[in-house]
Design an enzyme around this catalytic site. Sequence first.
Site, short mmCIF file in Angstrom:
data_model
loop_
_atom_site.label_atom_id
_atom_site.label_comp_id
_atom_site.label_asym_id
_atom_site.label_seq_id
_atom_site.Cartn_x
_atom_site.Cartn_y
_atom_site.Cartn_z
N HIS A 157 3.17 5.65 1.95
CA HIS A 157 4.03 5.37 3.10
C HIS A 157 3.51 4.10 3.75
O HIS A 157 2.37 4.05 4.22
CB HIS A 157 4.02 6.51 4.10
CG HIS A 157 4.92 6.26 5.28
ND1 HIS A 157 6.24 6.67 5.32
CD2 HIS A 157 4.70 5.62 6.46
CE1 HIS A 157 6.78 6.30 6.47
NE2 HIS A 157 5.87 5.66 7.17
N CYS A 158 4.34 3.06 3.76
CA CYS A 158 3.92 1.75 4.27
C CYS A 158 4.49 1.52 5.66
O CYS A 158 5.70 1.29 5.80
CB CYS A 158 4.37 0.65 3.32
SG CYS A 158 3.80 -1.00 3.82
N PRO A 159 3.66 1.57 6.70
CA PRO A 159 4.20 1.32 8.05
C PRO A 159 4.65 -0.12 8.23
O PRO A 159 5.48 -0.40 9.10
CB PRO A 159 3.01 1.65 8.96
CG PRO A 159 1.80 1.48 8.10
CD PRO A 159 2.22 1.87 6.72
N GLY A 194 8.08 0.04 7.22
CA GLY A 194 8.79 1.11 7.92
C GLY A 194 9.47 2.09 7.00
O GLY A 194 10.52 2.64 7.34
#
Length: 296
Positions: free
Chosen positions: A168-170, A173
């Site tokens: 999950h890449c912040p 997003g």
Amino acid sequence: MSAVMITRKATRKWEKLPGKNTFCCDGRVMMARQKGVFYLTLFLIVGTCSLFFAFECPYLAVHLSPAIPVFAVLLFVFVIAMLLRTSFSDPGVLPRALPEEANFIEMEIEAANGNVLAGQRPPPRIRNVQINNQIVKLKYCYTCKIFRPPRASHCSICDNCVDRFDHHCPWVGNCVGKRNYRYFYLFTLSLSLLTIYIFAFNIVHVVLRSVDSGFVNTLKETPGTVLEVLVCFFTIWSVVGLTGFHTYLISLNQTPMRTSPSTLGMDMSTSPFSFGPFRLKSTSGIEIFGPEIDGS
């Protein structure tokens, strides 16, 4: 006697998705709920490139080549396009089991493992499949009520099982998975090139102008140069390193450590998914190794 026509709006699948995602544009845009870091990413890219176009490009176009700003614009547009494509795409969310399917799986598991006494931890729910003559263990997701395919994982942030889950890449997003991984890789690759490009021509610009105006006067005339150099310098190490790491994974058809052979119940030295560095290997087709549920 007139008939009253009542029209009901059809419910789309994305409107019933139980995960923690947000949708807009009639479900065409799918993102995680935490989008603050994504806006920061967009601001840094647009802001740094705007300073480059405002301070460096006019001078470089006249004294070196007009192709410099043209190529920078093309690279900038491609980076933004890949960022938005990665951020707004479905990463490969796996549908959850229907109530009937979930009940059938629960009955199948109870038949294989027997009743668990109160206070005791139930045995792990695992199903064996065969991939390229190797046995791989599929883990059961208690939230989605499914046996996850190989290299799939449940994202705790989005609350979805994602096929070929990478992470999950912040910064974008969104989750990175099977359906948007190629765009994520193109984004990191093009961002690496753009960062190196701006950093290099910032140095060239300062050197050329310092010959005529002096180093201090050059920085006074182009105040955005120092900020651009700092942003690019700290970005290069992380983005270029990330791109190199994913280039290595792509060359072997692998995903990060969360789906290494050990986590799939195999020997650490082998992987049924690996292409190998110089050969291609077909990984299509998953053969179920018996219908039983392995509770050991």
